[in-house]
Design a protein around this motif. Structure first.
Motif, PDB file in Angstrom:
ATOM      1  N   HIS A 142      10.160  -3.990  17.022  1.00 31.99           N
ATOM      2  CA  HIS A 142       9.036  -4.419  16.204  1.00 31.99           C
ATOM      3  C   HIS A 142       7.955  -4.968  17.135  1.00 31.99           C
TER       4      HIS A 142
ATOM      5  N   CYS B  85       9.999  -6.631  19.934  1.00 30.28           N
ATOM      6  CA  CYS B  85      11.331  -7.169  19.700  1.00 30.28           C
ATOM      7  C   CYS B  85      12.333  -6.320  20.484  1.00 30.28           C
TER       8      CYS B  85
ATOM      9  N   CYS C  10      11.806 -12.409  15.666  1.00 29.69           N
ATOM     10  CA  CYS C  10      11.244 -11.170  15.162  1.00 29.69           C
ATOM     11  C   CYS C  10      11.095 -11.272  13.644  1.00 29.69           C
TER      12      CYS C  10
ATOM     13  N   CYS D  15      14.800  -4.403  17.696  1.00 28.64           N
ATOM     14  CA  CYS D  15      14.349  -3.357  16.770  1.00 28.64           C
ATOM     15  C   CYS D  15      12.993  -2.784  17.178  1.00 28.64           C
TER      16      CYS D  15
ATOM     17  N   ASN E 181      10.773  -8.951  11.661  1.00 30.83           N
ATOM     18  CA  ASN E 181      11.376  -7.781  11.022  1.00 30.83           C
ATOM     19  C   ASN E 181      12.896  -7.933  10.912  1.00 30.83           C
ATOM     20  N   CYS E 182      13.568  -8.159  12.034  1.00 30.93           N
ATOM     21  CA  CYS E 182      15.041  -8.249  11.998  1.00 30.93           C
ATOM     22  C   CYS E 182      15.529  -9.689  12.106  1.00 30.93           C
TER      23      CYS E 182
END
Ligand SMILES: [Zn+2]
Length: 197
Positions: free
Chosen positions: A34, A29, A57, A32, A59-60
């Protein structure tokens, strides 16, 4: 759809070739870092040269676009890489075929066949040696003198024995094929060559 990032280009390499390149195999990503992303949309460019993928992503949850292309990279003996070029094959074969009865059409066809063979291997990185080897076969069919010239440069012949081996290989081929190619004329380079098996 928000266009928050310019497309990034990633190139795929098969895992067994990983050592040969330093490029990232996974798309992190860009926000971030990721190491994973989910593809939410994917479309092939009009000319089929690349696939544009919209990713999210996990994650974010931000979105970004990747442009995936399948390139062919040549790994040279020196360790340097360069983009594959059919032109280089054509130029090399043309040079080896100078003053030989080989037409531009035959050379172009040979280069096309070699490129197809290389691409069919499915690897994004190809060893320069493998290209040389792929050229040698069809060139031998085309013209034995051009073949020897090419082999001497490409295989970096550095002794008479290298030539002897190549010529012995040609003669062995002739013996089994029995082709009336007339290559046994005054064309064989090097007098006093004593082919060894
Ligand atoms: Zn992220």
């Amino acid at each position: 759809m928000v266009c928050d990032m310019p497309a990034r280009t990633i190139t795929f390499a098969s895992s067994d070739q990983r050592d040969a390149r330093e490029g990232p195999l996974q798309m992190h990503c860009p926000f971030c870092r990721h190491p994973d992303s989910r593809v939410i949309d994917s479309r092939t460019l009009d000319d089929g040269s690349a696939i544009r993928r919209r990713r999210e992503c996990p994650n974010c949850h931000r979105r970004f676009t990747t442009l995936e292309t399948s390139t062919l990279t040549v790994l040279k003996r020196s360790g340097v890489t360069e983009p594959f070029s059919r032109e280089k094959i054509t130029a090399g074969v043309r040079k080896a075929s100078q003053s030989r009865p080989v037409t531009d059409d035959q050379i172009a066809l040979l280069a096309q066949g070699v490129e197809e063979q290389i691409r069919s291997m499915g690897s994004s990185i190809i060893d320069a040696n493998d290209i040389g080897t792929a050229i040698l076969g069809p060139l031998r069919e085309l013209d034995t003198v051009a073949y020897l010239r090419f082999a001497s440069v490409y295989s970096a012949f550095n002794s008479l024995e290298d030539f002897e081996d190549a010529i012995a290989g040609l003669k062995g081929l002739e013996g089994t094929a029995g082709s009336p190619s007339g290559a046994g004329g005054g064309e064989a380079p090097g007098p006093g060559v004593d082919p060894v098996d």
